[in-house]
Design an enzyme around this catalytic site. Structure first.
Site, PDB file in Angstrom:
ATOM      1  N   GLU A   1       0.736  -1.538  -0.162  1.00 26.46           N
ATOM      2  CA  GLU A   1       0.128   0.033  -0.087  1.00 26.46           C
ATOM      3  C   GLU A   1       0.770   1.190  -0.038  1.00 26.46           C
ATOM      4  O   GLU A   1       0.330   2.479  -0.216  1.00 26.46           O
ATOM      5  CB  GLU A   1      -0.911  -0.163   1.301  1.00 26.46           C
ATOM      6  CG  GLU A   1      -0.103   0.319   2.200  1.00 26.46           C
ATOM      7  CD  GLU A   1      -1.115   1.232   3.606  1.00 26.46           C
ATOM      8  OE1 GLU A   1      -1.900   1.568   3.005  1.00 26.46           O
ATOM      9  OE2 GLU A   1      -0.293   1.237   4.825  1.00 26.46           O
TER      10      GLU A   1
ATOM     11  N   HIS B   1      -4.348   2.882   2.175  1.00 22.50           N
ATOM     12  CA  HIS B   1      -3.769   3.466   0.895  1.00 22.50           C
ATOM     13  C   HIS B   1      -4.106   2.945  -0.472  1.00 22.50           C
ATOM     14  O   HIS B   1      -4.072   3.800  -1.368  1.00 22.50           O
ATOM     15  CB  HIS B   1      -2.506   4.112   1.013  1.00 22.50           C
ATOM     16  CG  HIS B   1      -2.216   4.998   2.330  1.00 22.50           C
ATOM     17  ND1 HIS B   1      -2.772   5.989   2.261  1.00 22.50           N
ATOM     18  CD2 HIS B   1      -1.061   4.785   2.967  1.00 22.50           C
ATOM     19  CE1 HIS B   1      -2.322   6.639   3.390  1.00 22.50           C
ATOM     20  NE2 HIS B   1      -1.201   5.832   3.999  1.00 22.50           N
TER      21      HIS B   1
ATOM     22  N   HIS C   1      -3.823  -5.584   8.525  1.00 20.84           N
ATOM     23  CA  HIS C   1      -3.277  -4.238   8.427  1.00 20.84           C
ATOM     24  C   HIS C   1      -4.179  -3.301   9.595  1.00 20.84           C
ATOM     25  O   HIS C   1      -5.154  -2.648   9.318  1.00 20.84           O
ATOM     26  CB  HIS C   1      -3.686  -3.501   6.890  1.00 20.84           C
ATOM     27  CG  HIS C   1      -2.944  -2.391   6.704  1.00 20.84           C
ATOM     28  ND1 HIS C   1      -1.471  -2.478   6.341  1.00 20.84           N
ATOM     29  CD2 HIS C   1      -3.152  -1.154   6.831  1.00 20.84           C
ATOM     30  CE1 HIS C   1      -1.131  -1.352   6.084  1.00 20.84           C
ATOM     31  NE2 HIS C   1      -2.116  -0.620   6.229  1.00 20.84           N
TER      32      HIS C   1
ATOM     33  N   HIS D   1       1.288  -2.462   9.203  1.00 21.09           N
ATOM     34  CA  HIS D   1       0.744  -1.103   9.059  1.00 21.09           C
ATOM     35  C   HIS D   1       1.268  -0.475   9.923  1.00 21.09           C
ATOM     36  O   HIS D   1       1.707   0.999   9.645  1.00 21.09           O
ATOM     37  CB  HIS D   1      -0.753  -0.951   9.701  1.00 21.09           C
ATOM     38  CG  HIS D   1      -1.291   0.394   9.684  1.00 21.09           C
ATOM     39  ND1 HIS D   1      -1.370   1.262   8.601  1.00 21.09           N
ATOM     40  CD2 HIS D   1      -1.845   1.030  10.819  1.00 21.09           C
ATOM     41  CE1 HIS D   1      -1.933   2.208   8.932  1.00 21.09           C
ATOM     42  NE2 HIS D   1      -2.107   2.317  10.180  1.00 21.09           N
TER      43      HIS D   1
HETATM   44 FE   LIG Z   1      -1.534   1.618   6.411  1.00 20.31          FE
END
Ligand SMILES: [Fe+2]
Length: 254
Positions: free
Chosen positions: A30, A59, A144, A169
């Protein structure tokens, strides 16, 4: 994380893949293209380095060119299954030399701002129910999320039901990689690939004025090394679909 993350994957992954005879490489993607989502060109570059499949995060939907790929079952990339506005269903199968692997991407209950998220435990229950008659040799969940408690809880919630629950994350690895009692490999956070001396891949000069003085600064990617590569390596049993071992791998290179 950005170009430095891609570069370190290119330097480290081919050797690791050969050394450990790795059948499947999954990357959370991401933050690939300038730190936000992943464009199809960068996806191709990472594929050329040996990444076989890409999971998502909050994202992921920010790159519209990726949307058709997220919606195509033949493209090895997914966004989070429980994020409103993320194209595609959030899980896909990929073929490996030993059989098919089911890969799922989920967000934790709280990730970033302005993201509407469906309950992760209810969502994973639904996905596993839809796929209960399939017989993948492994099932891998990328979770995440922000809270360490959630990232641990979902590991034990799925213990014995999936091969691995890999948290991320934070961009910072945790020291708790282990196989849980019923055979699911778990880590709270796998960490990132990117610049070592940075705020999650971002320059300190761009974040400290915002934190210290409330100035509206914009994140700028740190580009200068050294670089860190973080991953977990998992062995799994094809018959049971459960993990035999998991270990965290970190490489620091100039
Ligand atoms: Fe993230």
């Amino acid at each position: 994380m950005g170009r430095p993350g891609m570069d370190v994957v290119g330097k480290v992954l081919p050797g690791l893949k050969a050394e450990h005879q790795i059948d499947l490489v999954i990357a959370q993607a991401e933050n690939v293209s300038d730190g936000k989502s992943m464009n199809p060109d960068d996806m191709q570059v990472l594929q050329s380095y040996g990444v076989d499949f890409f999971t998502g995060g909050n994202h992921t939907p920010k790159e519209p060119a990726l949307w058709p790929l997220l919606q195509d079952d033949n493209q090895p990339v997914i966004g989070p299954a429980n994020m409103e506005g993320s194209p595609g269903k959030g899980w896909k199968y990929i073929d490996t030399p030993h059989g098919r692997v089911l890969i799922i991407s989920l967000l934790g209950a709280t990730v970033g701002k302005e993201v509407v998220i469906k309950n992760p435990l209810q969502t994973i229950d639904q996905i596993l129910a839809i796929n209960q008659d399939e017989e993948p040799i492994a099932t891998v969940l990328n979770f995440h999320g922000d809270y360490s408690s959630e990232k641990v809880i979902i590991g034990y919630y799925l213990d014995g039901k999936v091969t691995a629950v890999i948290g991320d994350h934070w961009h910072t690895p945790t020291a708790d990689a282990m196989v849980l009692p019923k055979g699911t490999a778990h880590i709270t956070d796998v960490g990132m690939c990117g610049v070592l001396h940075s705020s999650l891949g971002v320059t300190f000069a761009s974040v400290i004025p915002r934190w210290r003085d409330g100035l509206p600064t914009k994140n700028e990617l740190e580009l200068n090394g050294p670089y860190q590569f973080n991953a977990v390596l998992i062995n799994s049993d094809e018959q049971s679909g459960l993990a035999q071992d998991i270990r965290h791998i970190q490489k620091i290179i100039e």
